[in-house]
Write a protein that holds these residues in place. Structure first.
Motif, PDB file in Angstrom:
ATOM      1  N   GLY A   1       0.816  -1.212   0.000  1.00  0.00           N
ATOM      2  CA  GLY A   1       0.000   0.000   0.000  1.00  0.00           C
ATOM      3  C   GLY A   1       0.847   1.258   0.000  1.00  0.00           C
ATOM      4  O   GLY A   1       2.052   1.214  -0.283  1.00  0.00           O
ATOM      5  N   ASP A   2       0.201   2.381   0.360  1.00  0.00           N
ATOM      6  CA  ASP A   2       0.875   3.688   0.354  1.00  0.00           C
ATOM      7  C   ASP A   2       2.166   3.681   1.176  1.00  0.00           C
ATOM      8  O   ASP A   2       3.208   4.162   0.730  1.00  0.00           O
ATOM      9  N   LEU A   3       2.063   3.094   2.385  1.00  0.00           N
ATOM     10  CA  LEU A   3       3.196   3.127   3.314  1.00  0.00           C
ATOM     11  C   LEU A   3       4.404   2.387   2.737  1.00  0.00           C
ATOM     12  O   LEU A   3       5.529   2.903   2.724  1.00  0.00           O
ATOM     13  N   THR A   4       4.158   1.184   2.214  1.00  0.00           N
ATOM     14  CA  THR A   4       5.253   0.363   1.696  1.00  0.00           C
ATOM     15  C   THR A   4       5.907   1.031   0.495  1.00  0.00           C
ATOM     16  O   THR A   4       7.138   1.139   0.419  1.00  0.00           O
ATOM     17  N   VAL A   5       5.077   1.474  -0.448  1.00  0.00           N
ATOM     18  CA  VAL A   5       5.614   2.073  -1.677  1.00  0.00           C
ATOM     19  C   VAL A   5       6.410   3.334  -1.342  1.00  0.00           C
ATOM     20  O   VAL A   5       7.522   3.547  -1.845  1.00  0.00           O
TER      21      VAL A   5
ATOM     22  N   ILE B   1       9.745   2.472   0.211  1.00  0.00           N
ATOM     23  CA  ILE B   1      10.714   1.961  -0.771  1.00  0.00           C
ATOM     24  C   ILE B   1      11.316   3.121  -1.572  1.00  0.00           C
ATOM     25  O   ILE B   1      12.531   3.199  -1.776  1.00  0.00           O
ATOM     26  N   VAL B   2      10.463   4.053  -2.019  1.00  0.00           N
ATOM     27  CA  VAL B   2      10.971   5.189  -2.809  1.00  0.00           C
ATOM     28  C   VAL B   2      11.885   6.071  -1.944  1.00  0.00           C
ATOM     29  O   VAL B   2      12.941   6.522  -2.396  1.00  0.00           O
ATOM     30  N   LEU B   3      11.484   6.282  -0.666  1.00  0.00           N
ATOM     31  CA  LEU B   3      12.345   7.066   0.232  1.00  0.00           C
ATOM     32  C   LEU B   3      13.683   6.365   0.441  1.00  0.00           C
ATOM     33  O   LEU B   3      14.733   7.005   0.522  1.00  0.00           O
ATOM     34  N   GLY B   4      13.633   5.033   0.527  1.00  0.00           N
ATOM     35  CA  GLY B   4      14.871   4.260   0.670  1.00  0.00           C
ATOM     36  C   GLY B   4      15.777   4.480  -0.531  1.00  0.00           C
ATOM     37  O   GLY B   4      16.997   4.640  -0.380  1.00  0.00           O
ATOM     38  N   ALA B   5      15.182   4.521  -1.729  1.00  0.00           N
ATOM     39  CA  ALA B   5      15.984   4.762  -2.943  1.00  0.00           C
ATOM     40  C   ALA B   5      16.600   6.158  -2.909  1.00  0.00           C
ATOM     41  O   ALA B   5      17.776   6.344  -3.259  1.00  0.00           O
ATOM     42  N   ILE B   6      15.813   7.133  -2.454  1.00  0.00           N
ATOM     43  CA  ILE B   6      16.346   8.498  -2.340  1.00  0.00           C
ATOM     44  C   ILE B   6      17.483   8.523  -1.309  1.00  0.00           C
ATOM     45  O   ILE B   6      18.526   9.136  -1.517  1.00  0.00           O
ATOM     46  N   GLY B   7      17.262   7.806  -0.188  1.00  0.00           N
ATOM     47  CA  GLY B   7      18.289   7.736   0.852  1.00  0.00           C
ATOM     48  C   GLY B   7      19.576   7.106   0.324  1.00  0.00           C
ATOM     49  O   GLY B   7      20.677   7.566   0.647  1.00  0.00           O
ATOM     50  N   LEU B   8      19.435   6.058  -0.501  1.00  0.00           N
ATOM     51  CA  LEU B   8      20.622   5.413  -1.080  1.00  0.00           C
ATOM     52  C   LEU B   8      21.368   6.370  -2.004  1.00  0.00           C
ATOM     53  O   LEU B   8      22.604   6.435  -1.981  1.00  0.00           O
ATOM     54  N   SER B   9      20.618   7.123  -2.795  1.00  0.00           N
ATOM     55  CA  SER B   9      21.281   8.051  -3.720  1.00  0.00           C
ATOM     56  C   SER B   9      22.007   9.156  -2.953  1.00  0.00           C
ATOM     57  O   SER B   9      22.932   9.783  -3.461  1.00  0.00           O
TER      58      SER B   9
ATOM     59  N   THR C   1       8.019   8.352  12.619  1.00  0.00           N
ATOM     60  CA  THR C   1       6.746   8.827  13.180  1.00  0.00           C
ATOM     61  C   THR C   1       5.892   9.473  12.082  1.00  0.00           C
ATOM     62  O   THR C   1       4.681   9.219  11.990  1.00  0.00           O
ATOM     63  N   VAL C   2       6.524  10.314  11.255  1.00  0.00           N
ATOM     64  CA  VAL C   2       5.773  10.977  10.173  1.00  0.00           C
ATOM     65  C   VAL C   2       5.313   9.941   9.144  1.00  0.00           C
ATOM     66  O   VAL C   2       4.211  10.037   8.601  1.00  0.00           O
ATOM     67  N   LEU C   3       6.151   8.930   8.922  1.00  0.00           N
ATOM     68  CA  LEU C   3       5.783   7.873   7.970  1.00  0.00           C
ATOM     69  C   LEU C   3       4.535   7.130   8.450  1.00  0.00           C
ATOM     70  O   LEU C   3       3.629   6.830   7.666  1.00  0.00           O
ATOM     71  N   LEU C   4       4.483   6.875   9.754  1.00  0.00           N
ATOM     72  CA  LEU C   4       3.362   6.106  10.303  1.00  0.00           C
ATOM     73  C   LEU C   4       2.129   6.974  10.581  1.00  0.00           C
ATOM     74  O   LEU C   4       1.013   6.477  10.605  1.00  0.00           O
TER      75      LEU C   4
END
Lengths: 161, 485
Positions: B333-337, B340-348, B433-436
C-alpha cells in the motif's frame, strides 16, 4: 594565442565584475514587491517584471563566476589522492567534453528562440512591460560565457575547475 | 532505450565520486554523452533537443528561484554581521551555566539562522565561526563539537522558509502536476506554501528532539572553570531585535501574508541596510560579498541547469517511463511504496547532495509515486526529512564534509559517527513517526488547504494505462516537453 586567451580572460572577468552589482537591484525590487502590492497597490507587476529580467541576466553570469571562483559543489574525497597533473587533465576534459559541446549546442539550438524574441523586442505577455527578450537573451549570455571560460580553461587550466 | 538512462545515472554517481569534478559539469557531460548516444542510435531525434534552451528560459523566469541569490546573500551577511554572536551569547546567558547551555544554544542558533541562511554550507561556516571556538573553551570534545555544528547546520533544511524547502516545493509542484494529470484526479496541485505548512509539525518535533539530545549530551560533559562570555547590552538589544524580526518573517510566511521570496528579500534588504549603516559593507568588503554571492548562486544554479539537461535526456530515452513502471508494479500500500521510494532516495544520498537529489532524482521517482499515493503533502515532508538525513550521512554527507573541512577536524570518522548517532536516531525516529502518522503533516489544515480531491480511487491497471498514454508519445513541439507549469 596566449594574448588572445589573456584578453578573453580579462573580458570575462570584467563582465562578471560588473554583473555582480545586479544583485542589489534584484534584492531591492523583490523587497518592494510586498509594500507595492499590499500598501501602494500599484507598480508591483512592473517591479516584478524588472526584477525578473535582471535576475535572468544575473544568474546567466553566475554560472561562470562559480567556475572561476571554484565554488561548484564537488565531492573530491577520492580525487584528492590524484596528482595535480591528473586533476588538471580531468578539469580540462570536463571543459572540453562537457561544457563546450553543451554551450555550443545551446547557442545554436537556441538561435531561433533568442533571435525571434530580439527582433521584436518581445514584451512580457501578461503585462506588456518591456524587457522579456532579455530573459531569452540571457540564455545566450549563459552559454556564451560558459563557452569562453571553457576555452580559457582548456588553453590555460585552472587546476580542478 | 530506457535502460541507457539508468547507465547515465550510474555514470553520474561514478563521475562525481571518482573524478572530483563539479557535479554540475559531470551532469552536463553525462547528459551530453547520453544525448549524442540517443541521436546516433536514432532514439532521440536531434530536433527534440532544441527543447533545452526553452527549458533554460523557464528556469530564468521562475519566480521561486529568485529566492536563491537572496538566501545566499543573507547567509553571507549573517556571517559578517554580529547578529549570530549576539544571539548565541544571549541564549547562553539565559540558560544554567555549563556545557549543556552551550550545546543547546548552538542548536537553537542553528534553528534561528538556518531558515535565513538557506544553505547548509553557509550555516556550517557561521556556526563554525561563532559556536565551535566557545565549545572548545568549554572542554567539549572535538567529535561532539563537529557533530553539533553539523546537525545544527541542517536544521534550516526543515524549518520554513528554507531554500531546500523552496526548491523541493517547486519540484513537488511539477511532480504533482504530472501525477494529478496522469491519474485524472481532482486534487489541487501542491505548492510551496503547502510544503511549508506540512513541515512545521515535524520540524518542531525534530527541533525539540535535537534540543533535548544536545542538553543531555552537554549534561554528561564535565563542567570547566572557564567563565561564559556574557553578552553586552548592545548584543542583548540586537538579539532581541533579530528574534522579533525573524518571528515576523516566519510568521508572515506561515500566515500567508507574504511569499517566501518576499520574506527572503526583506531579510536580505534589512541585513544589507544594517551592514551599510554599521559601516561593515563599504568598498572592498561590499565588492567581496557581492562576488561571493554571485559565485555561490552560480554553483547552485549550475546544478539546476545541469539537472534540467540530464532530466530532459532521460525523458527522451524513456527512463522516466521505466521508473514509473517499476513504481507502479511495487507491491503493498501507500506506506510500503513510499518507504521503498524514500529508501531509494536515501541510497542516492550516499553519492548525491540534497540539491542534486531535488533536481535529478525527485523529478524521476516522485511523479509515479504521487500517482499511487495521493497525499502529496505527506510525501513532500517525508522527502524533506530524508534530504535532511542525507546531509548527515557518513562519509559523504555534505554537512559532515563541510564541518570536517571548516573545523580542520582531526579525530577519527568513527568518533564523529558515534557523536552523531543520538541526533541521527532522533532524526530517524521523527521520520518513522511521520511515515506512520501522515496526519502530522496536516496539522491545522482546513478544507480549503486540502490537496486531495474527492474523486474515486483509480485502479492500478488504469494508472498503468494512463501512464503509458501520457509518457509514450514525445510531443511534436519540443518546447512542450517540460512538465506543466
Amino acid at each position: 594565442m596566449t594574448r588572445l586567451i589573456g584578453g578573453l580572460d580579462r573580458l570575462v572577468a570584467a563582465i562578471l565584475s560588473g554583473g555582480r552589482w545586479l544583485l542589489l537591484p534584484v534584492v531591492a525590487l523583490l523587497f518592494l514587491q510586498w509594500p507595492l502590492r499590499d500598501l501602494v497597490r500599484n507598480y508591483s507587476r512592473e517591479a516584478n517584471d524588472l526584477g525578473q529580467w535582471i535576475f535572468a541576466l544575473y544568474v546567466a553570469l553566475a554560472f561562470t563566476a562559480a567556475t572561476r571562483a571554484h565554488t561548484h559543489l564537488a565531492a573530491d574525497t577520492v580525487a584528492r589522492m590524484y596528482s595535480e597533473r591528473t586533476r588538471a587533465r580531468l578539469a580540462r576534459a570536463g571543459a572540453l567534453l562537457g561544457l563546450m559541446p553543451w554551450a555550443l549546442f545551446v547557442i545554436l539550438g537556441g538561435a531561433n528562440l533568442v533571435l525571434s524574441s530580439l527582433s521584436v523586442l518581445e514584451k512580457f505577455a501578461d503585462t506588456s512591460n518591456p524587457g522579456y527578450f532579455l530573459i531569452k537573451f540571457a540564455v545566450w549570455v549563459l552559454a556564451g560565457l560558459i563557452l569562453c571560460q571553457a576555452i580559457i580553461d582548456i588553453a590555460r587550466p585552472r587546476g580542478s575547475a | 532505450m530506457p535502460q541507457a538512462g539508468l547507465v547515465l545515472l550510474l555514470l553520474v554517481g561514478l563521475g562525481i565520486v571518482l573524478t572530483g569534478l563539479p557535479a554540475a559539469i559531470v551532469l552536463i557531460g553525462v547528459a551530453s554523452a547520453g544525448a549524442a548516444f540517443g541521436v546516433l542510435t536514432n532514439t532521440i531525434p536531434l530536433a527534440l533537443l532544441s527543447a533545452l534552451p526553452g527549458r533554460l528560459v523557464n528556469l530564468f523566469e521562475n519566480d521561486l528561484l529568485q529566492a536563491l541569490p537572496l538566501y545566499v546573500l543573507m547567509g553571507l551577511l549573517l556571517d559578517r554581521l554580529p547578529v549570530a554572536e549576539a544571539l548565541y551569547r544571549s541564549s547562553v546567558a539565559l540558560l544554567p551555566r555549563g556545557p549543556a547551555a552551550q550545546l543547546t544554544s548552538a542548536m537553537g542558533l542553528g534553528a534561528l539562522l538556518g531558515p535565513m541562511n538557506g544553505s547548509v554550507g553557509a550555516s556550517v561556516l557561521g556556526l563554525s565561526r561563532v559556536v565551535a571556538p566557545r565549545l572548545e573553551t568549554q572542554g567539549v570534545p572535538e567529535p561532539t563539537r563537529a557533530a553539533l555544528v553539523a546537525v545544527a547546520s541542517t536544521l534550516g533544511v526543515v524549518i520554513p522558509p528554507s531554500l531546500v524547502l523552496i526548491l523541493l516545493g517547486d519540484a513537488m509542484l511539477s511532480a504533482h502536476t504530472i501525477a494529478v494529470t496522469t491519474a485524472a484526479r481532482s486534487d489541487r496541485v501542491i505548492n510551496t506554501q503547502d510544503v511549508f505548512h506540512g513541515a512545521l509539525g515535524p520540524a518542531g518535533l525534530f527541533l525539540a528532539a535535537c534540543l533535548i539530545v544536545a542538553w543531555l549530551v552537554g549534561r554528561r560533559l564535565p563542567a570547566t572553570a572557564m567563565p561564559d562570555d556574557p553578552p553586552s547590552r548592545g548584543q542583548k538589544i540586537l538579539a532581541l531585535v533579530a528574534i522579533v524580526f525573524l518571528l515576523v518573517l516566519l510568521g508572515g510566511v506561515a500566515a500567508g501574508l507574504f511569499y517566501a521570496v518576499e520574506a527572503a528579500a526583506m531579510g536580505a534588504f534589512v541585513l544589507f541596510a544594517g551592514g551599510v549603516v554599521a559601516g561593515r559593507l563599504r568598498g572592498p568588503a561590499l565588492r567581496e560579498v557581492l562576488a561571493q554571492a554571485m559565485a555561490t548562486t552560480g554553483a547552485l544554479f549550475a546544478l539546476l541547469i545541469a539537472a534540467t539537461t540530464l532530466t530532459l535526456v532521460l525523458r527522451m530515452l524513456g527512463t522516466d517511463r521505466l521508473v514509473a513502471d517499476w513504481v507502479t508494479a511495487l507491491p503493498g500500500g501507500d506506506l510500503t511504496v513510499t518507504a521503498i521510494v524514500l529508501g531509494a532516495i536515501g541510497l542516492s544520498a550516499f553519492v548525491l547532495d540534497a540539491f542534486e537529489i531535488i533536481f535529478v532524482i525527485v523529478p524521476i521517482v516522485i511523479p509515479p509515486l504521487l500517482i499511487r499515493v495521493a497525499d502529496a503533502r505527506w510525501v513532500a515532508v517525508l522527502v524533506l526529512l530524508t534530504l535532511q538525513t542525507s546531509f548527515l550521512l557518513p562519509p559523504f554527507g555534505y554537512a559532515l564534509m563541510m564541518v570536517r573541512g571548516t573545523l580542520r577536524y582531526q579525530a577519527s570518522l568513527g568518533a564523529l559517527v558515534r557523536a552523531l548517532t543520538p541526533f541521527l536516531l532522533a532524526q530517524w525516529l521523527v521520520l518513522a513517526t511521520v511515515l506512520l502518522f501522515p496526519q502530522l503533516t496536516h496539522l491545522g489544515e482546513n478544507a480549503a488547504d486540502r490537496t486531495r480531491g474527492s474523486g474515486p480511487p483509480v485502479s492500478s491497471d488504469e494508472i498503468n494505462r494512463r501512464l503509458q498514454d501520457m509518457l509514450t508519445p514525445i510531443p511534436d513541439d519540443p518546447i512542450d516537453l517540460g512538465p506543466p507549469k
